[in-house]
Motif scaffolding. Structure first.
Motif, PDB file in Angstrom:
ATOM      1  N   PRO A 198       0.648  -1.316   0.302  1.00 14.57           N
ATOM      2  CA  PRO A 198       0.244   0.426   0.136  1.00 14.57           C
ATOM      3  C   PRO A 198       0.835   1.232   0.036  1.00 14.57           C
ATOM      4  CG  PRO A 198      -0.838  -1.467   1.686  1.00 14.57           C
ATOM      5  CD  PRO A 198       0.357  -1.998   1.723  1.00 14.57           C
ATOM      6  N   ARG A 199       0.546   2.269  -0.643  1.00 20.37           N
ATOM      7  CA  ARG A 199       0.602   3.559  -0.719  1.00 20.37           C
ATOM      8  C   ARG A 199       1.278   4.321   0.463  1.00 20.37           C
ATOM      9  NH1 ARG A 199       0.181   9.388  -1.862  1.00 20.37           N
ATOM     10  NH2 ARG A 199       2.004   9.906  -3.537  1.00 20.37           N
ATOM     11  N   HIS A 200       0.777   3.867   1.608  1.00 18.52           N
ATOM     12  CA  HIS A 200       0.982   4.184   2.566  1.00 18.52           C
ATOM     13  C   HIS A 200       2.245   3.799   3.363  1.00 18.52           C
ATOM     14  CE1 HIS A 200       0.703   7.119   6.363  1.00 18.52           C
ATOM     15  NE2 HIS A 200       0.147   5.573   7.230  1.00 18.52           N
ATOM     16  N   ASP A 201       1.712   2.719   3.511  1.00 18.76           N
ATOM     17  CA  ASP A 201       2.545   1.706   4.272  1.00 18.76           C
ATOM     18  C   ASP A 201       4.224   2.208   3.327  1.00 18.76           C
ATOM     19  OD1 ASP A 201       0.594   0.897   5.142  1.00 18.76           O
ATOM     20  OD2 ASP A 201       0.555  -1.531   4.862  1.00 18.76           O
ATOM     21  N   SER A 202       4.577   2.130   2.430  1.00 18.99           N
ATOM     22  CA  SER A 202       5.260   2.024   1.161  1.00 18.99           C
ATOM     23  C   SER A 202       6.229   3.386   2.190  1.00 18.99           C
ATOM     24  CB  SER A 202       4.880   2.122  -0.518  1.00 18.99           C
ATOM     25  OG  SER A 202       4.817   0.661  -0.620  1.00 18.99           O
TER      26      SER A 202
END
Length: 881
Positions: free
Chosen positions: A531-535
């Protein structure tokens, strides 16, 4: 055919010399020199070990016949241990056993004493045991270490029948059953591994005793030979334990360690089995590891060593597992129990259902580790399957790495509630991790040649993940309860594990490893569809994994501006939580001795202050004036409760600057105020010590008239007392009094917890300040032996002070006894004021920050003056180097 320098007849003639002791010493010295000359780092040392054993046989036989002529029929002289195996290194212990038959008479005792004393006189230091045959058997039956040494005995000279009787009784399986002996050796190995923190990847590894060392091969040999009464390890092939290729690999690895150990003995002229820093450079050159400038390439040399021992460690694991099955396992336990279509369980270990499983289903190379996590009853992977995994590593190619199902499996392993550390360590040991993450292969067995990082980069990385996992487990919650509480607030622990996996992955590539690692982590996140936020968080953590430790140790975290700047860099409480946990785990995995109560408290203080700032809102930072007002109010309330009047407070505080109230807590200010108010001018200098503060260290507080040498005298005295200075704060009042405080710990990292020690410290400081001299005694704050091998070039940098109040001098140099007092003397000569000091020591590297001004309390702006300061500091430091 070997041509021996000395025969038994030569030694017999040696007793006719006027000084037999000198003759024998000379022979031993000549033999060792002869072996040293014949040694070649690229050729096997086996013949040299055998020759030394033959030399010792001749020496002992001649000595035996000289001292025990006519009495030999009642005695047997036997070689045991490594000597019994005819594996004798230049300076190895000489383990010998003397067996007495029942007809032995006391008159022989004098002859035996003469024999033993002679061996000591000629410098052999023998490990000698003397006993009757029945006693020897009894001792061996009670102690597995004695039994083990008897397994490899051979007769040197004396009564052969006695030797045969002993041998017959020792190999009797009733004495130590195969199962009992195996379990005893497993327990011994577990304790030995624990002594080395369960890793071979130490800065100064032990070739013989460390994990993956020669002892690992000997354990296999002892258990195998005892059960099968085998004559050599080659019979492992005959009994189906190893294919010839793996046997050859085992022998080749053993030969490397033999050559290294032989070289160490020859280099040190003693029985030295540790790869100490003192010898690593010379050994690197000897074994051909040099850089393009022909300088020793120690990191490559150590990587060569570590790859050797990890191969031995893996073979040790496989062989002991197979021996366990043969010696202990029942036939029923060896019946396969299907787990999935690809795997079965045999005696609690995973086994492939057929030899072509990985060939037909390459993803099973990851599935097997996930299956181990999901089935806690399984103990590991069966030896044959480990072998097949190693053989199948080429299947993990670019197509495999970009396979979305493989990507999903890898992420799933990192998201499991259990077994993450164990399986990542297995994946690393079997080569799967390096195959799946080619960038990780670059850090496998890579040593960082300094005193800060005591493990290889890959081992350090896995220790960081282990530490993070411990924060999640109740059984470890008492170690660091604050970390445990914060971990419970992290929504996705796998984000932390992935960041940890990549935080040092670019080490050894040149350039900033944080920036290079950021790119590698970004590619991984994109490939694995995170996920973009995790990345975003993972990439930020890799780039900034040093930010929190550097801020805590090198900046004034009592300053609201510093906290606000740090909070802006962090951005959110979620990121703060992740960064704090990663920072603690990283420091503790770098070098356990570097973690102490001071660092714990410092990071916790930074976390709490930043958390408050983020909660308050980055658009609404705490103003310096607001912080000063709050601290004054809190300290005043506390002092009024204790009966201190407002008039006394006004008098005590009237000459203090705002800096004082900014840099000290209300609790510290209350302590200072009470002490100062109760003191008269005649009682100065005032020296007080609090053994335990909120920062986990002892605080030493000094109040006296301002004089130039105070800092130098104090730091020199504390150094003489063997204390480590963690932080120094220097406040000068408007009426020229100083309030100096030092945060200290014992050199061991422990707190000061002895009243007599506290009194001694205070008395020594007060006396030094009164006499303006430091009482010179035997300095117990010594530079470590290892630190001598890591000299740090001195660098002096002038930095801007965000508050424009001071000039910041950043000094990087080799840590040594008396460093701070030397700097203090330089400041005295330079006639500059010291206001604050941030002391950071990383291994043998001192990274200290000094906040200074001119005598008018103004920043030093002139470039010529800065150059004068730099030159003077370099001159003072050169005197100590």
């Amino acid at each position: 055919m070997t041509s021996y320098l000395f025969t038994e007849a030569d030694f017999a003639r040696g007793f006719l010399d006027s000084s037999p002791v000198a003759s024998f010493k000379s022979a031993i010295s000549q033999e060792n020199e002869h072996l040293k000359q014949r040694f070649h780092p690229e050729q096997s040392a086996a013949s040299l070990l055998s020759e030394k054993a033959h030399f010792m046989d001749s020496l002992l036989s001649a000595s035996w016949k000289h001292f025990l002529a006519g009495e030999s029929d009642n005695l047997a002289l036997i070689a045991t241990g490594g000597y019994g195996r005819s594996e004798l290194f230049p300076h190895s212990d000489i383990d010998i056993l003397i067996i007495l038959n029942p007809d032995y008479c006391d008159s022989t005792q004098d002859s035996l004493s003469g024999f033993s004393n002679f061996l000591w006189d000629i410098g052999l230091k023998p490990g000698l045991s003397t006993c009757f045959l029945n006693e020897c058997v009894a001792f061996a039956s009670q102690d597995q270490t004695i039994f083990t040494s008897r397994l490899e005995m051979r007769l040197i000279t004396g009564n052969n029948d006695l030797f045969k009787q002993l041998r017959k009784q020792i190999i009797n399986t009733q004495l130590w059953s195969s199962e009992r002996f195996f379990l005893a050796k497993m327990n011994e190995q577990e304790q030995r591994y624990s002594k080395y923190h369960d890793t071979a990847y130490n800065l100064e590894p032990n070739i013989k005793e460390g994990p993956g060392g020669l002892r690992d091969i000997q354990v296999i040999s002892w258990v195998f030979k005892h059960h099968y009464n085998a004559q050599s390890l080659r019979e492992l092939i005959k009994y189906g334990f190893l294919p010839k290729s793996e046997y050859d690999s085992l022998v080749a690895s053993r030969d490397i360690l033999w050559r290294l150990r032989f070289a160490l003995h020859a280099l040190t002229n003693r029985c030295e089995d540790r790869l100490l820093f003192d010898y690593q450079r010379e050994l690197a050159t000897l074994f051909g590891f040099v850089d393009p400038e022909q300088q020793p390439d120690v990191e490559q040399f150590m990587q060569f060593f570590f790859k050797t021992v990890v191969d031995i460690e893996r073979l040790n694991e496989m062989l002991l597992q197979l021996l366990n099955e043969r010696l202990i396992g029942s036939h029923e336990a060896l019946t396969p129990t299907p787990i999935t279509a690809n795997f079965s369980s045999i005696a609690g270990y995973l086994e492939v259902s057929s030899d072509d499983v990985f060939q037909n289903h390459p993803l099973a190379l990851l599935e097997i580790f996930l299956l181990l996590q999901q089935s806690p009853s399984l103990k590991g992977i069966r030896a044959g399957t480990i072998r097949l995994i190693r053989k199948s590593l080429p299947l993990i190619d670019d197509d495999f790495r970009h396979n979305k199902d493989a990507n999903r499996l890898f992420i799933e392993i990192l998201r499991q509630p259990r077994g993450i550390t164990h399986q990542l360590k297995r994946m690393n040991r079997y080569g799967v991790l390096a195959a799946y993450l080619p960038d990780f292969a670059n850090i496998v067995a890579r040593m960082q040649y300094d005193l800060f990082h005591i493990y290889t980069v890959d081992e350090h990385t896995l220790f960081v993940i282990r530490n993070l996992r411990r924060f999640a487990l109740d059984k470890h919650s008492k170690e660091l309860p604050f970390c445990n509480n914060i971990f419970l607030l992290t929504p996705k622990p796998d984000v932390l594990y992935i960041a940890a996996l990549f935080h040092d992955i670019a080490k050894g590539r040149g350039g900033d490893h944080s920036i290079l690692g950021e790119k590698i982590a970004s590619d991984f996140c994109r490939q694995h569809d995170l996920p973009r936020h995790d990345s975003k968080i993972i990439i930020w953590l890799v780039r900034n994994h040093l930010l929190m430790s550097m801020t805590a140790q090198r900046k004034d975290i009592s300053d609201p501006d510093v906290i606000h700047t740090f909070a802006l860099q962090v951005g959110s409480i979620e990121s703060l939580n992740y960064l704090y946990l990663l920072t603690v785990a990283d420091i503790r995995a770098t070098n356990p001795s570097l973690w102490n109560a001071w660092k714990d408290a410092l990071l916790k203080e930074l976390y709490i202050s930043t958390h408050k700032a983020l909660h308050r809102g980055l658009h609404n930072p705490v103003a310096r004036s607001e912080r000063i007002h709050d601290v004054k109010k809190e300290a005043q309330d506390e002092l009024l409760k204790l009966g201190i009047s407002k008039a006394t407070l006004k008098k005590s505080w009237q000459h203090l600057s705002d800096d004082y109230f900014l840099r000290y807590s209300a609790d510290e200010i209350a302590w200072h105020t009470i002490a100062i108010a109760a003191s008269t001018e005649s009682e100065l200098p005032l020296v007080l010590l609090r053994p335990q503060t909120q920062r986990g260290s002892a605080e030493i507080f000094i109040y006296t008239r301002n004089e130039a040498q105070i800092f130098s005298i104090c730091t020199a005295t504390l150094d003489q007392l063997g204390l480590t200075i963690l932080d120094a704060r220097i406040i000068t009042t408007a009426d020229q009094y100083v309030l100096n405080s030092f945060q200290v710990l014992e050199q061991s990292g422990a707190a000061i917890n002895d009243l007599h020690r506290e009194i001694h410290i205070c008395d020594a400081l007060r006396q030094g300040l009164i006499t303006k001299q430091v009482k010179v005694s035997k300095n117990i704050h010594k530079q470590s032996r290892q630190a001598r091998h890591f000299p740090i070039d001195t660098s002096i940098t002038f930095l801007d002070d965000p508050s424009n109040q001071h000039t910041i001098i950043e000094l990087v140099t080799t840590d040594r006894a008396g460093l701070l007092s030397t700097i203090g003397r330089a400041f005295t000569e330079l006639d500059i004021q010291l206001h604050d000091a941030k002391i950071t020591t990383i291994g043998s590297r001192a990274e200290d920050m000094f906040y200074v001004s001119n005598q008018d309390s103004l920043p030093i702006m002139d470039d010529h003056e800065k150059q004068r300061i730099s030159t003077t500091l370099q001159r003072y430091l050169a005197l100590k180097e």
